[in-house]
Design a protein around this motif. Structure first.
Motif, PDB file in Angstrom:
ATOM      1  N   LYS A   1      -1.199 -32.518  26.144  1.00  0.00           N
ATOM      2  CA  LYS A   1      -1.301 -32.807  24.503  1.00  0.00           C
ATOM      3  C   LYS A   1      -0.635 -34.363  24.299  1.00  0.00           C
ATOM      4  N   ASP A   2       0.438 -34.497  24.667  1.00  0.00           N
ATOM      5  CA  ASP A   2       1.354 -35.595  24.384  1.00  0.00           C
ATOM      6  C   ASP A   2       0.744 -36.917  24.966  1.00  0.00           C
ATOM      7  N   GLU A   3       0.569 -36.722  26.389  1.00  0.00           N
ATOM      8  CA  GLU A   3       0.386 -37.843  27.196  1.00  0.00           C
ATOM      9  C   GLU A   3      -1.077 -38.066  27.422  1.00  0.00           C
ATOM     10  N   VAL A   4      -1.872 -37.358  28.158  1.00  0.00           N
ATOM     11  CA  VAL A   4      -3.234 -37.455  28.623  1.00  0.00           C
ATOM     12  C   VAL A   4      -4.205 -37.480  27.495  1.00  0.00           C
ATOM     13  N   LEU A   5      -4.006 -36.636  26.304  1.00  0.00           N
ATOM     14  CA  LEU A   5      -5.029 -36.683  25.574  1.00  0.00           C
ATOM     15  C   LEU A   5      -4.720 -37.556  24.476  1.00  0.00           C
ATOM     16  N   SER A   6      -3.770 -38.429  24.425  1.00  0.00           N
ATOM     17  CA  SER A   6      -3.400 -39.348  23.380  1.00  0.00           C
ATOM     18  C   SER A   6      -4.339 -40.480  23.355  1.00  0.00           C
ATOM     19  N   SER A   7      -4.695 -41.183  22.494  1.00  0.00           N
ATOM     20  CA  SER A   7      -5.619 -42.386  22.487  1.00  0.00           C
ATOM     21  C   SER A   7      -5.288 -43.359  23.263  1.00  0.00           C
ATOM     22  N   ASP A   8      -3.911 -43.744  23.446  1.00  0.00           N
ATOM     23  CA  ASP A   8      -3.820 -44.986  24.338  1.00  0.00           C
ATOM     24  C   ASP A   8      -3.192 -44.715  25.658  1.00  0.00           C
ATOM     25  N   PHE A   9      -3.224 -43.487  26.063  1.00  0.00           N
ATOM     26  CA  PHE A   9      -3.009 -43.095  27.628  1.00  0.00           C
ATOM     27  C   PHE A   9      -3.683 -44.013  28.612  1.00  0.00           C
ATOM     28  N   PHE A  10      -5.187 -44.177  28.337  1.00  0.00           N
ATOM     29  CA  PHE A  10      -5.727 -44.880  29.261  1.00  0.00           C
ATOM     30  C   PHE A  10      -5.693 -46.362  29.384  1.00  0.00           C
ATOM     31  N   SER A  11      -5.074 -46.755  28.189  1.00  0.00           N
ATOM     32  CA  SER A  11      -4.789 -48.057  27.841  1.00  0.00           C
ATOM     33  C   SER A  11      -3.300 -48.621  28.306  1.00  0.00           C
ATOM     34  N   THR A  12      -2.408 -47.640  28.229  1.00  0.00           N
ATOM     35  CA  THR A  12      -1.261 -47.800  29.049  1.00  0.00           C
ATOM     36  C   THR A  12      -1.193 -47.766  30.519  1.00  0.00           C
ATOM     37  N   TYR A  13      -1.789 -46.633  30.863  1.00  0.00           N
ATOM     38  CA  TYR A  13      -1.921 -46.452  32.319  1.00  0.00           C
ATOM     39  C   TYR A  13      -3.290 -46.189  32.591  1.00  0.00           C
ATOM     40  N   PRO A  14      -3.949 -47.500  33.240  1.00  0.00           N
ATOM     41  CA  PRO A  14      -5.446 -47.611  33.573  1.00  0.00           C
ATOM     42  C   PRO A  14      -5.600 -46.657  35.018  1.00  0.00           C
ATOM     43  N   PRO A  15      -6.530 -45.946  34.843  1.00  0.00           N
ATOM     44  CA  PRO A  15      -7.065 -45.215  36.289  1.00  0.00           C
ATOM     45  C   PRO A  15      -6.949 -46.170  37.538  1.00  0.00           C
ATOM     46  N   VAL A  16      -6.372 -45.542  38.545  1.00  0.00           N
ATOM     47  CA  VAL A  16      -6.312 -46.470  39.917  1.00  0.00           C
ATOM     48  C   VAL A  16      -7.115 -45.481  41.033  1.00  0.00           C
ATOM     49  N   ASN A  17      -7.758 -46.129  41.679  1.00  0.00           N
ATOM     50  CA  ASN A  17      -8.196 -45.552  43.137  1.00  0.00           C
ATOM     51  C   ASN A  17      -7.630 -46.370  44.069  1.00  0.00           C
ATOM     52  N   ILE A  18      -6.800 -45.668  45.132  1.00  0.00           N
ATOM     53  CA  ILE A  18      -6.368 -46.497  46.440  1.00  0.00           C
ATOM     54  C   ILE A  18      -6.959 -45.818  47.606  1.00  0.00           C
ATOM     55  N   HIS A  19      -7.375 -47.118  48.478  1.00  0.00           N
ATOM     56  CA  HIS A  19      -8.279 -46.553  49.623  1.00  0.00           C
ATOM     57  C   HIS A  19      -7.402 -47.211  50.824  1.00  0.00           C
ATOM     58  N   GLU A  20      -7.318 -46.623  51.842  1.00  0.00           N
ATOM     59  CA  GLU A  20      -6.839 -47.284  53.224  1.00  0.00           C
ATOM     60  C   GLU A  20      -7.946 -47.473  54.205  1.00  0.00           C
ATOM     61  N   THR A  21      -7.925 -48.548  54.904  1.00  0.00           N
ATOM     62  CA  THR A  21      -8.970 -49.184  55.689  1.00  0.00           C
ATOM     63  C   THR A  21      -8.383 -49.489  57.106  1.00  0.00           C
ATOM     64  N   LYS A  22      -9.050 -49.910  57.957  1.00  0.00           N
ATOM     65  CA  LYS A  22      -8.425 -50.221  59.190  1.00  0.00           C
ATOM     66  C   LYS A  22      -7.657 -51.646  59.183  1.00  0.00           C
ATOM     67  N   ASP A  23      -8.165 -52.354  58.206  1.00  0.00           N
ATOM     68  CA  ASP A  23      -7.457 -53.686  57.893  1.00  0.00           C
ATOM     69  C   ASP A  23      -6.488 -53.706  56.789  1.00  0.00           C
ATOM     70  N   GLY A  24      -6.525 -52.670  55.958  1.00  0.00           N
ATOM     71  CA  GLY A  24      -5.473 -52.971  54.805  1.00  0.00           C
ATOM     72  C   GLY A  24      -5.799 -51.691  54.083  1.00  0.00           C
ATOM     73  N   TYR A  25      -5.358 -51.861  52.546  1.00  0.00           N
ATOM     74  CA  TYR A  25      -5.280 -50.901  51.502  1.00  0.00           C
ATOM     75  C   TYR A  25      -5.909 -51.768  50.511  1.00  0.00           C
ATOM     76  N   ASN A  26      -7.014 -51.019  49.264  1.00  0.00           N
ATOM     77  CA  ASN A  26      -7.595 -51.274  48.438  1.00  0.00           C
ATOM     78  C   ASN A  26      -7.161 -50.735  47.407  1.00  0.00           C
ATOM     79  N   ILE A  27      -6.706 -51.336  46.292  1.00  0.00           N
ATOM     80  CA  ILE A  27      -6.459 -50.639  44.881  1.00  0.00           C
ATOM     81  C   ILE A  27      -7.447 -51.157  43.811  1.00  0.00           C
ATOM     82  N   ASP A  28      -8.143 -50.285  43.370  1.00  0.00           N
ATOM     83  CA  ASP A  28      -9.177 -50.444  42.274  1.00  0.00           C
ATOM     84  C   ASP A  28      -8.605 -49.995  40.846  1.00  0.00           C
ATOM     85  N   LEU A  29      -8.515 -50.881  39.786  1.00  0.00           N
ATOM     86  CA  LEU A  29      -8.006 -50.575  38.794  1.00  0.00           C
ATOM     87  C   LEU A  29      -8.940 -50.719  37.591  1.00  0.00           C
ATOM     88  N   VAL A  30      -9.333 -49.582  36.623  1.00  0.00           N
ATOM     89  CA  VAL A  30     -10.467 -49.802  35.721  1.00  0.00           C
ATOM     90  C   VAL A  30      -9.770 -50.462  34.476  1.00  0.00           C
TER      91      VAL A  30
END
Length: 148
Positions: free
Chosen positions: A30-59
């Motif tokens: 209720k307080d963190e995730v559903l607040s209107s500023d959750f995704f502007s304060t903590y943008p969603p992240v995907n992290i992938h590992e490949t054979k050459d390194g790591y990739n971080i994608d932020l929306v």
């Protein structure tokens, strides 16, 4: 000192509120995730590992390349952005304004095999793509020990 407590009649809404209010995860939701500023304060992240390194994608839509700051300090990658929108027109009367400032900061601990000198980032279509290459493995040196 007098304390007063008013009992409200139980309705379906009140009963459900009582049941879910007792759960500790409800407070987080209720307080963190559903607040209107959750995704502007903590943008969603995907992290992938490949054979050459790591990739971080932020929306993070609505930013420009110049808004982002990436720093590596003491094996920690910090990604932050700040955008201030200040427009003022004498011809328009503003009736409501719900945006004008957006900022976030995320930090990630780097693995020992990350080559911090060659980290690069690219921003396109609202997604910040950070590439963390892996260091090449140094072959272990063979040491000959002479018996005396």
């Amino acid at each position: 000192m007098t304390l007063l407590k008013f009992n409200q009649p139980k309705t379906y809404g009140n009963i459900l509120d009582d049941v879910f209010a007792a759960q500790p995860w409800n407070k987080l939701f209720k307080d963190e995730v559903l607040s209107s500023d959750f995704f502007s304060t903590y943008p969603p992240v995907n992290i992938h590992e490949t054979k050459d390194g790591y990739n971080i994608d932020l929306v993070v839509p609505g930013h420009d390349k110049a808004d982002f700051k990436l720093n590596v300090e003491k094996n920690t990658l910090s990604i932050s952005a700040e955008k201030k929108i200040e427009t003022h027109s004498e011809d328009e009367k503003q009736l409501r304004r719900e945006f004008g400032f957006r900022a976030f900061k995320r930090s990630f601990s780097l693995a020992e095999n990350v080559d911090a000198e060659n980290i690069n980032a690219k921003y396109e279509n609202g997604i910040l793509k950070v590439t963390l290459p892996k260091k090449e493995k140094q072959p272990e040196e063979t040491k000959q020990i002479v018996v005396s």
